[in-house]
Design a protein around this motif. Structure first.
Motif, PDB file in Angstrom:
ATOM      1  N   ASN A  98      -3.038  62.588  63.094  1.00  0.00           N
ATOM      2  CA  ASN A  98      -3.238  61.920  61.806  1.00  0.00           C
ATOM      3  C   ASN A  98      -4.692  61.966  61.373  1.00  0.00           C
ATOM      4  O   ASN A  98      -5.002  62.138  60.187  1.00  0.00           O
ATOM      5  N   ASN A  99      -5.614  61.827  62.334  1.00  0.00           N
ATOM      6  CA  ASN A  99      -7.036  61.906  61.989  1.00  0.00           C
ATOM      7  C   ASN A  99      -7.426  63.319  61.572  1.00  0.00           C
ATOM      8  O   ASN A  99      -8.233  63.509  60.659  1.00  0.00           O
ATOM      9  N   ILE A 100      -6.876  64.310  62.258  1.00  0.00           N
ATOM     10  CA  ILE A 100      -7.131  65.696  61.860  1.00  0.00           C
ATOM     11  C   ILE A 100      -6.609  65.928  60.450  1.00  0.00           C
ATOM     12  O   ILE A 100      -7.277  66.552  59.617  1.00  0.00           O
ATOM     13  N   ARG A 101      -5.425  65.416  60.192  1.00  0.00           N
ATOM     14  CA  ARG A 101      -4.822  65.579  58.869  1.00  0.00           C
ATOM     15  C   ARG A 101      -5.702  64.950  57.784  1.00  0.00           C
ATOM     16  O   ARG A 101      -5.916  65.531  56.721  1.00  0.00           O
ATOM     17  N   ARG A 102      -6.209  63.753  58.070  1.00  0.00           N
ATOM     18  CA  ARG A 102      -7.089  63.093  57.094  1.00  0.00           C
ATOM     19  C   ARG A 102      -8.371  63.890  56.889  1.00  0.00           C
ATOM     20  O   ARG A 102      -8.860  64.048  55.773  1.00  0.00           O
ATOM     21  N   PHE A 103      -8.930  64.387  57.981  1.00  0.00           N
ATOM     22  CA  PHE A 103     -10.156  65.181  57.910  1.00  0.00           C
ATOM     23  C   PHE A 103      -9.937  66.432  57.054  1.00  0.00           C
ATOM     24  O   PHE A 103     -10.750  66.765  56.179  1.00  0.00           O
TER      25      PHE A 103
ATOM     26  N   VAL B 178     -14.889  63.696  64.535  1.00  0.00           N
ATOM     27  CA  VAL B 178     -13.504  63.413  64.187  1.00  0.00           C
ATOM     28  C   VAL B 178     -12.746  63.230  65.490  1.00  0.00           C
ATOM     29  O   VAL B 178     -12.988  63.946  66.460  1.00  0.00           O
ATOM     30  N   ASN B 179     -11.863  62.263  65.545  1.00  0.00           N
ATOM     31  CA  ASN B 179     -11.044  62.087  66.735  1.00  0.00           C
ATOM     32  C   ASN B 179      -9.943  63.134  66.726  1.00  0.00           C
ATOM     33  O   ASN B 179      -8.853  62.912  66.206  1.00  0.00           O
TER      34      ASN B 179
ATOM     35  N   SER C  86      -6.060  62.855  67.711  1.00  0.00           N
ATOM     36  CA  SER C  86      -5.039  62.256  66.864  1.00  0.00           C
ATOM     37  C   SER C  86      -4.667  63.207  65.726  1.00  0.00           C
ATOM     38  O   SER C  86      -5.507  63.515  64.883  1.00  0.00           O
TER      39      SER C  86
ATOM     40  N   GLU D  58      -9.513  65.773  53.321  1.00  0.00           N
ATOM     41  CA  GLU D  58     -10.817  65.592  52.661  1.00  0.00           C
ATOM     42  C   GLU D  58     -11.508  66.934  52.454  1.00  0.00           C
ATOM     43  O   GLU D  58     -12.103  67.184  51.396  1.00  0.00           O
TER      44      GLU D  58
END
Length: 387
Positions: free
Chosen positions: A256-261, A250-251, A254, A264
């Motif tokens: 936003n990427n943590i939030r998406r991860f 996971v990037n 970012s 999920e």
């Protein structure tokens, strides 16, 4: 008569300068305890000033370790005044409370929670002016003309007779004491902060109801504190997937990427938990590590130097023992150096280290056992809390 006795007891450090590297709770408590006995102490801290925000969850000081050190430092009542007694809400992933415990008059001082900056402020206020040198990052220490020479980044060198290393688990200064290196334990923690939680994640804030909140499901765990100096702080505890060394799937640079991860990860959980994730304003990723204590420390040190706190015995934060063990370090080492029982500084340090290896190893063991239990898909906080 009393003054003469105090002077005799502090003979080991008479006319000597003690440098403490690191201005965290352990280093500052060490400074306080030594100053009480008349020692000349300087603390070198890389933070730019005493108001620099320390991110991280609140700390709870235990009766027979951290609070014992606070009492000896004359700060226990002040700790009680500033710290917040907190209960526990344990929920399932649907947001249903399955256990709740609130503080009582009898147990409210067992281990109240204190914000890290509040604890720093308390400790700094107990020290003499100009004890702590801010914006002083120590790059290395070496021996020169019978003293320790401290290399401060972008500043002149300074000297000391005794060095106490308290600058954390990733310290680069401890090579004079041990060649041990921190080891990752296989767990990582994503920590998040939510500003104004009563507005920005109101349903989760209500679910906490003034208590710490804990929930676990199928190897995903969350621990949250709604009262961390105006911020709701939480940690999500996850096991590293098999077969990789770094958390780079996971990037994490970012938000936003943590939030998406995380969204999920929390699929199938109550919307309240996803509300928390969406309201998060700050993320940090922590690799859990420990510093092995299975090999003796070096006994050929050129001048007195030792380690305390995480620099000595870094451990996973799953038994609440890290800062408490560190405060015991400060209590025992300061007493050894000033109570008149030892003929040399080296003997006082050696005795401290022998005691520390025993209680720190026990604390590491408890932390590691809890970590392994928490990584089990069938883990429940009820079991950990012995409910």
């Amino acid at each position: 008569m009393t003054l003469c006795i105090l002077k005799y007891k502090n003979m080991l450090l008479e006319n000597k300068k003690v440098a403490i590297i690191g201005g965290g709770p352990v280093g500052l408590t060490m400074a306080r305890l030594l100053q009480q006995k008349g020692s000349h102490v300087a603390v070198y801290e890389r933070d730019s000033n005493p108001l620099s925000r320390i991110w991280g969850g609140t700390l709870d000081l235990h009766k027979h370790s951290g609070q014992k050190a606070m009492k000896m430092a004359g700060l226990l009542e002040e700790y009680y005044r500033v710290a917040l007694p907190m209960g526990i809400n344990v929920t399932d992933k649907n947001g249903t409370i399955i256990y709740s415990k609130t503080p009582t008059t009898e147990n409210k001082f067992e281990n109240p929670e204190i914000n890290r900056n509040d604890l720093r402020k308390l400790l700094i206020g107990s020290l003499k002016p100009e004890t702590v040198f801010w914006d002083n990052k120590i790059l290395e220490v070496k021996v020169y003309n019978g003293k320790w020479l401290l290399h401060v980044e972008d500043k002149p060198y300074t000297t000391a007779d005794v060095v106490i290393v308290a600058n954390g688990g990733m310290s680069k200064i401890r090579r004079y004491v041990t060649d041990a290196e921190p080891e990752e334990t296989g767990t990582y923690i994503i920590q998040g902060d939510v500003d104004n939680p009563e507005i920005n994640c109101s349903e989760f804030y209500k679910l906490c109801n003034g208590n710490r909140l804990m929930c676990a499901d199928n190897g995903t765990l969350i621990v949250a504190n709604p009262y961390n100096n105006g911020v709701l702080t939480y940690g999500i505890i996850l096991r590293k997937p098999e077969g990789y060394q770094n958390i780079n799937h996971v990037n994490f640079g970012s938000p936003n990427n943590i939030r998406r991860f995380l969204t999920e990860k929390f699929h199938g959980w109550n919307q309240t938990f996803r509300e928390l994730i969406n309201a998060t304003t700050f993320y940090a990723v922590l690799h859990t590590r420990k510093l092995p204590l299975d090999q003796p420390w070096k006994n050929n040190r050129p001048l007195p130097i030792t380690l305390i706190g995480d620099a000595a015995h870094l451990m996973p934060p799953f038994a609440g023992q890290g800062v408490n063990s560190g405060l015991m370090d400060a209590l025992i080492l300061s007493d050894n150096l000033t109570d008149g029982k030892f003929e040399t500084i080296e003997a006082a340090v050696s005795d401290y280290e022998e005691q520390m290896f025993n209680y720190a190893a026990e604390a590491q063991k408890a932390s590691s056992e809890n970590e392994m239990e928490m990584r089990s898909p069938n883990f429940s906080f009820q079991k950990l809390l012995h409910l």
